[in-house]
Design an enzyme around this catalytic site. Structure first.
Site, PDB file in Angstrom:
ATOM      1  N   PHE A   1       0.825  -1.207   0.000  1.00 30.63           N
ATOM      2  CA  PHE A   1       0.000   0.000   0.000  1.00 30.63           C
ATOM      3  C   PHE A   1       0.865   1.266   0.000  1.00 30.63           C
ATOM      4  CE2 PHE A   1      -1.962   3.388   2.640  1.00 30.63           C
ATOM      5  CZ  PHE A   1      -2.826   3.859   1.669  1.00 30.63           C
TER       6      PHE A   1
ATOM      7  N   LEU B   1      -1.784  13.999  19.704  1.00 29.15           N
ATOM      8  CA  LEU B   1      -2.388  13.374  20.879  1.00 29.15           C
ATOM      9  C   LEU B   1      -2.395  11.844  20.790  1.00 29.15           C
ATOM     10  CD1 LEU B   1      -5.347  15.871  21.083  1.00 29.15           C
ATOM     11  CD2 LEU B   1      -3.253  15.898  22.455  1.00 29.15           C
TER      12      LEU B   1
HETATM   13  S1  NHW Z   1      -1.009   5.203  15.161  1.00 27.57           S
HETATM   14  C1  NHW Z   1      -2.157   4.066  15.867  1.00 27.57           C
HETATM   15  C2  NHW Z   1      -2.763   3.139  14.846  1.00 27.57           C
HETATM   16  N1  NHW Z   1      -3.730   2.271  15.492  1.00 27.57           N
HETATM   17  C3  NHW Z   1      -3.404   1.166  16.181  1.00 27.57           C
HETATM   18  O1  NHW Z   1      -2.261   0.764  16.268  1.00 27.57           O
HETATM   19  C4  NHW Z   1      -4.552   0.458  16.878  1.00 27.57           C
HETATM   20  C5  NHW Z   1      -4.419  -1.039  16.896  1.00 27.57           C
HETATM   21  N2  NHW Z   1      -4.240  -1.547  15.544  1.00 27.57           N
HETATM   22  C6  NHW Z   1      -5.227  -1.548  14.594  1.00 27.57           C
HETATM   23  O2  NHW Z   1      -6.341  -1.117  14.818  1.00 27.57           O
HETATM   24  C7  NHW Z   1      -1.934   6.757  15.236  1.00 27.57           C
HETATM   25  C8  NHW Z   1      -4.846  -2.115  13.234  1.00 27.57           C
HETATM   26  O3  NHW Z   1      -3.714  -2.938  13.369  1.00 27.57           O
HETATM   27  C9  NHW Z   1      -4.558  -0.977  12.192  1.00 27.57           C
HETATM   28  C10 NHW Z   1      -4.056  -1.629  10.880  1.00 27.57           C
HETATM   29  C11 NHW Z   1      -5.839  -0.232  11.889  1.00 27.57           C
HETATM   30  C12 NHW Z   1      -3.480  -0.024  12.665  1.00 27.57           C
HETATM   31  N3  NHW Z   1      -0.504   3.813  10.192  1.00 27.57           N
HETATM   32  O4  NHW Z   1      -5.853  -3.435   7.321  1.00 27.57           O
HETATM   33  P1  NHW Z   1      -4.504  -4.040   7.289  1.00 27.57           P
HETATM   34  C13 NHW Z   1      -2.795   6.896  14.001  1.00 27.57           C
HETATM   35  O5  NHW Z   1      -3.994   6.667  14.065  1.00 27.57           O
HETATM   36  C14 NHW Z   1      -0.507  -0.340   7.155  1.00 27.57           C
HETATM   37  C15 NHW Z   1      -0.483   3.728   8.839  1.00 27.57           C
HETATM   38  O6  NHW Z   1      -4.406  -5.401   6.706  1.00 27.57           O
HETATM   39  P2  NHW Z   1      -4.554  -4.077  10.182  1.00 27.57           P
HETATM   40  C16 NHW Z   1      -2.146   7.324  12.721  1.00 27.57           C
HETATM   41  C17 NHW Z   1       0.483  -1.484   6.989  1.00 27.57           C
HETATM   42  O7  NHW Z   1       1.791  -0.951   6.855  1.00 27.57           O
HETATM   43  N4  NHW Z   1      -0.486   2.552   8.173  1.00 27.57           N
HETATM   44  O8  NHW Z   1      -3.820  -4.018   8.741  1.00 27.57           O
HETATM   45  C18 NHW Z   1      -2.789   6.730  11.479  1.00 27.57           C
HETATM   46  C19 NHW Z   1      -0.042  -2.146   5.731  1.00 27.57           C
HETATM   47  O9  NHW Z   1       0.325  -1.388   4.566  1.00 27.57           O
HETATM   48  P3  NHW Z   1       1.579  -1.876   3.688  1.00 27.57           P
HETATM   49  C20 NHW Z   1      -0.525   1.429   8.914  1.00 27.57           C
HETATM   50  O10 NHW Z   1      -3.553  -4.470  11.165  1.00 27.57           O
HETATM   51  C21 NHW Z   1      -2.103   7.206  10.235  1.00 27.57           C
HETATM   52  C22 NHW Z   1      -1.561  -1.989   5.869  1.00 27.57           C
HETATM   53  O11 NHW Z   1      -1.761  -0.918   6.829  1.00 27.57           O
HETATM   54  C23 NHW Z   1      -0.550   1.462  10.310  1.00 27.57           C
HETATM   55  O12 NHW Z   1      -5.813  -4.884  10.093  1.00 27.57           O
HETATM   56  C24 NHW Z   1      -2.734   6.654   8.962  1.00 27.57           C
HETATM   57  C25 NHW Z   1      -2.184  -3.251   6.414  1.00 27.57           C
HETATM   58  O13 NHW Z   1      -3.566  -3.035   6.485  1.00 27.57           O
HETATM   59  C26 NHW Z   1      -0.529   2.707  10.948  1.00 27.57           C
HETATM   60  N5  NHW Z   1      -0.553   2.842  12.286  1.00 27.57           N
HETATM   61  O14 NHW Z   1      -4.985  -2.546  10.436  1.00 27.57           O
HETATM   62  C27 NHW Z   1      -2.096   7.192   7.719  1.00 27.57           C
HETATM   63  N6  NHW Z   1      -0.598   0.188  10.759  1.00 27.57           N
HETATM   64  O15 NHW Z   1       1.809  -0.823   2.653  1.00 27.57           O
HETATM   65  C28 NHW Z   1      -2.577   8.582   7.395  1.00 27.57           C
HETATM   66  C29 NHW Z   1      -0.587  -0.599   9.674  1.00 27.57           C
HETATM   67  O16 NHW Z   1       2.735  -1.976   4.664  1.00 27.57           O
HETATM   68  C30 NHW Z   1      -1.980   9.076   6.074  1.00 27.57           C
HETATM   69  N7  NHW Z   1      -0.535   0.135   8.553  1.00 27.57           N
HETATM   70  O17 NHW Z   1       1.216  -3.212   3.130  1.00 27.57           O
HETATM   71  C31 NHW Z   1      -2.468  10.475   5.705  1.00 27.57           C
HETATM   72  C32 NHW Z   1      -3.908  10.451   5.188  1.00 27.57           C
HETATM   73  C33 NHW Z   1      -4.493  11.858   4.939  1.00 27.57           C
HETATM   74  C34 NHW Z   1      -3.813  12.523   3.713  1.00 27.57           C
HETATM   75  C35 NHW Z   1      -4.456  13.906   3.372  1.00 27.57           C
HETATM   76  C36 NHW Z   1      -3.822  14.725   2.177  1.00 27.57           C
HETATM   77  C1  EN5 Z   2      -0.522   8.225  18.247  1.00 25.87           C
HETATM   78  N1  EN5 Z   2      -0.758   9.518  18.855  1.00 25.87           N
HETATM   79  O1  EN5 Z   2       4.625   1.147  23.703  1.00 25.87           O
HETATM   80  C2  EN5 Z   2       0.153   7.307  19.222  1.00 25.87           C
HETATM   81  N2  EN5 Z   2       4.315   2.703  25.270  1.00 25.87           N
HETATM   82  O2  EN5 Z   2       7.671   3.639  26.171  1.00 25.87           O
HETATM   83  C3  EN5 Z   2       0.196   5.890  18.690  1.00 25.87           C
HETATM   84  N3  EN5 Z   2       6.295   1.464  27.947  1.00 25.87           N
HETATM   85  O3  EN5 Z   2       4.511   2.807  27.979  1.00 25.87           O
HETATM   86  C4  EN5 Z   2       1.542   5.246  18.815  1.00 25.87           C
HETATM   87  N4  EN5 Z   2       6.060  -3.503  27.387  1.00 25.87           N
HETATM   88  O4  EN5 Z   2       8.691   1.474  29.001  1.00 25.87           O
HETATM   89  C5  EN5 Z   2       1.905   4.864  20.216  1.00 25.87           C
HETATM   90  N5  EN5 Z   2       8.035   1.229  31.123  1.00 25.87           N
HETATM   91  C6  EN5 Z   2       3.161   4.078  20.337  1.00 25.87           C
HETATM   92  C7  EN5 Z   2       3.403   3.704  21.777  1.00 25.87           C
HETATM   93  C8  EN5 Z   2       2.548   2.528  22.222  1.00 25.87           C
HETATM   94  C9  EN5 Z   2       2.543   2.317  23.709  1.00 25.87           C
HETATM   95  C10 EN5 Z   2       3.912   2.000  24.213  1.00 25.87           C
HETATM   96  C11 EN5 Z   2       5.605   2.537  25.865  1.00 25.87           C
HETATM   97  C12 EN5 Z   2       6.427   3.776  25.619  1.00 25.87           C
HETATM   98  C13 EN5 Z   2       5.418   2.275  27.357  1.00 25.87           C
HETATM   99  C14 EN5 Z   2       6.339   1.254  29.386  1.00 25.87           C
HETATM  100  C15 EN5 Z   2       5.641  -0.016  29.799  1.00 25.87           C
HETATM  101  C16 EN5 Z   2       6.257  -1.243  29.187  1.00 25.87           C
HETATM  102  C17 EN5 Z   2       5.492  -2.478  29.528  1.00 25.87           C
HETATM  103  C18 EN5 Z   2       6.067  -3.647  28.808  1.00 25.87           C
HETATM  104  C19 EN5 Z   2       7.802   1.310  29.824  1.00 25.87           C
HETATM  105  C20 EN5 Z   2       9.326   1.380  31.710  1.00 25.87           C
HETATM  106  C21 EN5 Z   2       9.292   2.612  32.618  1.00 25.87           C
HETATM  107  C22 EN5 Z   2      10.560   2.774  33.440  1.00 25.87           C
HETATM  108  C23 EN5 Z   2      10.306   3.680  34.651  1.00 25.87           C
HETATM  109  C24 EN5 Z   2      11.558   3.864  35.469  1.00 25.87           C
HETATM  110  C25 EN5 Z   2      12.676   4.400  34.624  1.00 25.87           C
HETATM  111  C26 EN5 Z   2      12.932   3.532  33.385  1.00 25.87           C
HETATM  112  C27 EN5 Z   2      11.677   3.356  32.584  1.00 25.87           C
END
Ligand code: NHW
Ligand code: EN5
Length: 388
Positions: free
Chosen positions: A4, A388
């Protein structure tokens, strides 16, 4: 490989180090009449739903989807639990578009199974102030993972952003994608050592007892800086000046105006806290600090269900040292009952992290821009942006 992301206007891994590529938009904007008018196709059992975040019911649906399916740490011990009040605040800033709050529902049951959102922001890259979308809260229900739903959702939010004549976006993620503008480290300052150790967030250090650990992280009961107080509505113009002047030094930074500061930085209970230093002599506002409230659910612990975390937001020090200012932020966070104070190594945060006893976490946060190229990756300290 990234089937993608290889098709998208983002920096590609193969182009890293190619200094001949120009900085700025990767693709030119197109006339709005050329933007696809119909939504992208979803699998037949699902439908798009624009979410009205003013509705308490819809806000609860988004809240519950995220509460059960959003981001976890690498060992699945904690999951972010953004509150409803937080989501309502994060998704409805000045000039927000309801059309950018995008749900996916099961057609039959109408259950919300996925979500992605954008909010408008002005972000400056070097001397170029660009209208962008900040994309956040991408979430697919655990039972629908790995079915390539995320790319469809990203294309749909992109289409709806384009319909507003906006062509760039900023986002952060814990995973590596093509290609980070910067890679930042999470740092953690223990406020409640006993609980953090009990729930497995941190460990008792080598040659440390619990009572020595409690003593190590002890803080005074009240802030030390004369004139330190909560931000109020009348402070918005001065805080805006302080912040704009501070953020002007970073290569990529938010471009806040007074309306933004009013929305993003005026204190809201259990959502965002802001404090400032008003000079007792001149009544000038000289320093500012802020943090937002983001609890995490503690997964499978019999004794505790939530970890109360404060996240460092925007801080400015002109008269007080960052050390003293952020020590006061830790003191008020402790008084408010937070268990831990988290910060990234962005802006000048490195100047206080070690001395104030923050330790590096096991998580990183990668920053990305969509359709905007920078010649090379930035250092975290060159970033003046917190999402955030
Ligand atoms: S980061 C937090 C994202 N959410 C989570 O981690 C929650 C738990 N995970 C899930 O819900 C903050 C799923 O695993 C998600 C992926 C939905 C993450 N960003 O559907 P498939 C944000 O919200 C790519 C971007 O099969 P899935 C920021 C992955 O590389 N892409 O996967 C969001 C692969 O593509 P590739 C991500 O696990 C920014 C494809 O998705 C990603 O069921 C978005 C696989 O899709 C991520 N965090 O669902 C982009 N995680 O090319 C905004 C995976 O590698 C861009 N992927 O094959 C800008 C848009 C606006 C532009 C305007 C001009
Ligand atoms: C989009 N806005 O991994 C955000 N958190 O270090 C989405 N670790 O809390 C993306 N694994 O290190 C978010 N304790 C990506 C982050 C996802 C959440 C995440 C980490 C960041 C975290 C903790 C808990 C680990 C538990 C086991 C951690 C150590 C703390 C310790 C305190 C004393 C001094 C040394 C460090």
């Amino acid at each position: 490989t990234h089937k993608f992301w290889e098709t998208q206007p983002v920096g590609q891994f193969k182009d890293i180090g190619d200094t001949s590529l120009p900085e700025g938009p990767i693709e030119a904007a197109t006339p709005l009449s050329e933007v696809k008018q119909e939504p992208y196709n979803l699998p037949a059992a699902y439908e798009w739903a624009t979410c009205d975040m003013k509705s308490d019911y819809v806000c609860s649906e988004v809240y519950n989807l995220l509460k059960n399916n959003y981001v976890e740490d690498d060992e699945n011990m904690f999951r972010f639990n953004y509150s409803k009040e937080f989501l309502s605040w994060a998704l409805r800033p000045p000039g927000y578009y309801q059309s950018w709050h995008i749900g996916v529902r099961a057609k039959v049951s109408k259950k919300l199974v996925a979500f992605i959102s954008g909010v408008p922001a002005r972000i400056r890259a070097r001397d170029d102030v660009v209208k962008m979308a900040e994309i956040n809260f991408l979430c697919v229900h655990k039972k629908l993972r790995s079915k390539r739903l995320a790319p469809v959702m990203i294309k749909e939010v992109t289409r709806r952003v384009h319909l507003e004549n906006i062509w760039q976006a900023a986002y952060t993620a814990g995973v590596v994608l093509p290609t980070p503008v910067a890679t930042c480290q999470y740092w953690h300052r223990t406020l409640n050592p006993k609980k953090l150790i009990d729930v497995g967030f941190s460990r008792l250090g080598a040659r440390m007892t619990m009572s020595r650990t409690i003593k190590l992280y002890k803080l005074p009961d009240v802030p030390a800086t004369p004139g330190f107080r909560k931000m109020e509505p009348c402070d918005v113009p001065a805080v805006t000046r302080l912040l704009r002047n501070y953020l002007s030094q970073f290569i990529v930074a938010t471009d806040f105006d007074e309306n933004d500061v009013e929305h993003w930085l005026l204190p809201r209970e259990d959502v965002v806290d802001s404090y400032l230093v008003e000079s007792p002599e001149t009544h000038d506002l000289t320093d500012f600090c802020s943090f937002y409230t983001l609890p995490s659910t503690i997964l499978g612990n019999p004794n505790y269900s939530t970890l109360k975390a404060a996240y460092s937001y925007y801080n400015v020090a002109t008269k007080t040292t960052f050390l003293q200012l952020m020590n006061d932020a830790l003191i008020v966070a402790k008084q408010k009952g937070f268990d831990v104070f988290n910060a990234l190594d962005v802006m000048h945060n490195e100047s206080f992290l070690k001395e104030l006893k923050f330790g590096p976490g096991d998580g990183q946060l990668h920053y990305y821009l969509y359709n905007y190229r920078l010649r090379s990756a930035l250092k975290p300290s060159e970033l003046g942006l917190v999402l955030l």
